[in-house]
Design an enzyme around this catalytic site. Structure first.
Site, PDB file in Angstrom:
ATOM      1  N   GLU A  11       0.790  -1.238   0.000  1.00 52.31           N
ATOM      2  CA  GLU A  11       0.000   0.000   0.000  1.00 52.31           C
ATOM      3  C   GLU A  11       0.819   1.283   0.000  1.00 52.31           C
ATOM      4  OE1 GLU A  11      -3.385  -2.085   2.535  1.00 52.31           O
ATOM      5  OE2 GLU A  11      -1.279  -2.502   2.314  1.00 52.31           O
TER       6      GLU A  11
ATOM      7  N   ASP B  43      -1.955  -5.329   3.219  1.00 52.60           N
ATOM      8  CA  ASP B  43      -2.110  -5.724   4.626  1.00 52.60           C
ATOM      9  C   ASP B  43      -3.007  -6.944   4.795  1.00 52.60           C
ATOM     10  OD1 ASP B  43      -0.485  -3.699   5.409  1.00 52.60           O
ATOM     11  OD2 ASP B  43      -2.103  -2.305   5.905  1.00 52.60           O
TER      12      ASP B  43
ATOM     13  N   ASP C 279      -5.668  -7.821   6.404  1.00 55.52           N
ATOM     14  CA  ASP C 279      -6.955  -7.601   7.058  1.00 55.52           C
ATOM     15  C   ASP C 279      -8.000  -7.433   5.958  1.00 55.52           C
ATOM     16  OD1 ASP C 279      -6.435  -5.103   6.039  1.00 55.52           O
ATOM     17  OD2 ASP C 279      -6.198  -4.103   7.984  1.00 55.52           O
TER      18      ASP C 279
ATOM     19  N   GLU D 148      -9.526  -4.880   4.725  1.00 56.86           N
ATOM     20  CA  GLU D 148      -9.240  -3.774   3.812  1.00 56.86           C
ATOM     21  C   GLU D 148      -8.116  -4.151   2.847  1.00 56.86           C
ATOM     22  OE1 GLU D 148     -11.180  -0.457   2.960  1.00 56.86           O
ATOM     23  OE2 GLU D 148     -11.494  -1.392   4.909  1.00 56.86           O
TER      24      GLU D 148
ATOM     25  N   TYR E 294       2.070  -6.108  12.914  1.00 49.30           N
ATOM     26  CA  TYR E 294       0.945  -5.365  12.332  1.00 49.30           C
ATOM     27  C   TYR E 294       0.041  -4.787  13.421  1.00 49.30           C
ATOM     28  CZ  TYR E 294      -2.736  -4.188   9.042  1.00 49.30           C
ATOM     29  OH  TYR E 294      -3.657  -3.507   8.291  1.00 49.30           O
TER      30      TYR E 294
ATOM     31  N   ARG F 201      -3.086  -3.521  13.374  1.00 49.91           N
ATOM     32  CA  ARG F 201      -4.557  -3.652  13.403  1.00 49.91           C
ATOM     33  C   ARG F 201      -4.892  -5.098  13.708  1.00 49.91           C
ATOM     34  NH1 ARG F 201      -6.780   1.001  11.749  1.00 49.91           N
ATOM     35  NH2 ARG F 201      -5.509   2.274  10.353  1.00 49.91           N
TER      36      ARG F 201
ATOM     37  N   HIS G 267      -3.807 -12.617  12.924  1.00 46.79           N
ATOM     38  CA  HIS G 267      -2.685 -11.812  13.395  1.00 46.79           C
ATOM     39  C   HIS G 267      -2.244 -12.227  14.784  1.00 46.79           C
ATOM     40  CE1 HIS G 267      -3.663  -9.324  10.070  1.00 46.79           C
ATOM     41  NE2 HIS G 267      -4.840  -9.019  10.552  1.00 46.79           N
TER      42      HIS G 267
END
Length: 459
Positions: free
Chosen positions: A12, A99, A101, A103, A325, A327, A372
């Protein structure tokens, strides 16, 4: 012909691209998508001409056909998409390294849909940006997770359906430019309910006494009035908040100002005697390592950072390869993290501060994203902020994460509480003190106060 690279790796952000590029070397091109490359139209000018006349066009979601989202490439992303397409022509595979997740999975899926690759597509996931983690991730790719993509798409569509109908109401009632969605609409409801409770609250009045006393060695302490004539004194918890009166069936003595003053004058002149001393031992276990939510709360309490600032600093620490990470709602620690923490404790604090067995935590919430780990220092050495050479906010937040992680593998703290009952006339007062028998994990971390020495002061 120019020799093709093994893969085009897309992440990203440029900071992450630089770091991962260093680890992967010349066999790979690592580029940044700069977040989402495709989204629902942000305004009327972005709506394609062929659907402009449709009733649902302004929503960007076709409510007449299974809530089909209308995706467009925003103007400021067209150049990035062109660059990514050009780079892909020179690669043997497309590696989506966004990432791990909902998103990130969604960004990866949109990239695959947009770039229409004629080469194999792989999904690469990692929870820390270290050489070992990146190497492992590139050697063990997986497929795109369609369930995560659908979850993100559903949230995005819900945001639109709620937001585009709710926001105009906010513009009318509060201020232009505000937006509400699936989260804010629920938050507003919670605020309104709390405000109604506050408006319905009725205050009550009660009086009590506090005595400032000292032992024969001149150690000062406070004691609170507990009973008069054998009857408990009224306190805030005994009142009904909707009437301001004592709750029905509560057998307590309610003192007014005159009674409290008279009692004070009467007992101040008499003898005060310690009538009982109760001692109880307590064991405190370390807190679980940080999740996104607990990290934000502690950073606010101890470092006065807002949630947004905390996430900005954490994002930088993650992209620079210093933490895992940021989140996550999992409290799980990898075996290597536990091993590294235990080694560090023995070295820094001594063997007696180590928990007898490695301590693992489990997440209670069924909805947690267990893919995670908890937020912890990256790598296998548990380096301190000083070791890494961090400064300012980054050093402060990293130290908080370091302390919290190290504390998970430390021995339990042993405390002793003493409750003393003091009699004066027909009144009794109570005082409770705490003594730390063995500090255990308090040596590294005390929740809610960042000075372990002060927190250990015997009270």
């Amino acid at each position: 012909a120019k020799k093709k690279v093994k893969g085009l790796v897309i992440v990203e952000s440029p900071a992450k691209a630089r770091k991962i590029g260093e680890y992967l070397g010349r066999d790979y091109i690592v580029l940044a998508s700069m977040g989402h490359v495709r989204d629902l139209p942000a305004n009327a000018s972005e709506i394609p001409a062929e659907v402009k006349k449709e009733k649902w066009a302004t929503l960007g979601v076709n409510v007449e056909a299974e809530f089909e989202p209308l995706y467009i490439v925003p103007q400021d992303k067209k150049k990035i998409v062109r660059e990514l397409k050009a780079a892909l022509k020179n690669a043997e595979s497309l590696i989506l390294a966004t990432d791990e997740d909902r998103e990130g999975e969604s960004i990866g899926w949109h990239l695959a849909e947009l770039l229409k690759p004629k080469v194999p597509v792989k999904r690469m996931v990692f929870s820390e940006i270290t050489k070992k983690a990146i190497q492992e991730a590139i050697d063990n790719p997986r497929e795109l997770d369609e369930n995560l993509v659908s979850a993100q798409e559903t949230r995005r569509v819900l945001d639109r359906l709620f937001g585009y109908t709710l926001s105009p109401l906010l513009w009318k009632k509060i201020a232009r430019g505000l937006s509400a969605g699936r989260v804010q609409s629920v938050s507003v409801r919670v605020l309104v309910q709390r405000e109604l409770e506050r408006l319905a609250f009725r205050s009550g009045t009660y009086w009590d006494l506090k005595a400032e006393l000292a032992t024969k060695d001149d150690v000062a302490f406070d004691a609170q009035l507990a009973t008069v004539g054998g009857k408990k004194i009224a306190a805030g918890r005994d009142f009904d908040e909707s009437t301001g009166q004592l709750k029905a069936g509560v057998d307590v003595l309610l003192l007014d100002e005159t009674e409290a003053t008279d009692l004070r004058d009467k007992i101040a002149a008499g003898d005060w005697t310690v009538t009982s001393v109760e001692t109880r031992d307590q064991v405190r276990r370390p807190y679980a390592p940080f999740t996104t939510s607990t990290m934000q709360q502690e950073a606010n309490r101890k470092l006065s950072l807002t949630a947004r600032d905390t996430m900005r600093v954490a994002q930088r620490l993650y992209e620079e390869g210093h933490i895992t990470y940021m989140r996550t709602d999992s409290v799980h620690l990898s075996d290597e993290a536990i091993k590294a923490s235990r080694g560090r404790i023995e070295e820094s604090y001594g063997k007696e501060y180590l928990s007898p067995q490695p301590r693992q935590f489990t997440t209670k919430s069924k909805a947690a994203q267990e893919a995670h780990e908890a937020i912890r220092p990256a790598g296998t050495e548990m380096k301190t902020a000083k070791d890494i050479g961090l400064a300012g906010r980054e050093a402060a937040l990293y130290s908080l994460i370091w302390k919290r992680t190290i504390a998970t593998q430390m021995a339990e703290a042993k405390l002793q509480f003493q409750t003393v009952t003091i009699t004066a006339g027909d009144a009794t007062f109570r005082a409770t003190g705490r003594h730390v028998v063995f500090p255990g994990f308090f040596r590294a971390y005390v929740e809610g106060t960042d000075d372990p020495e002060a927190a250990l002061d015997d009270q």
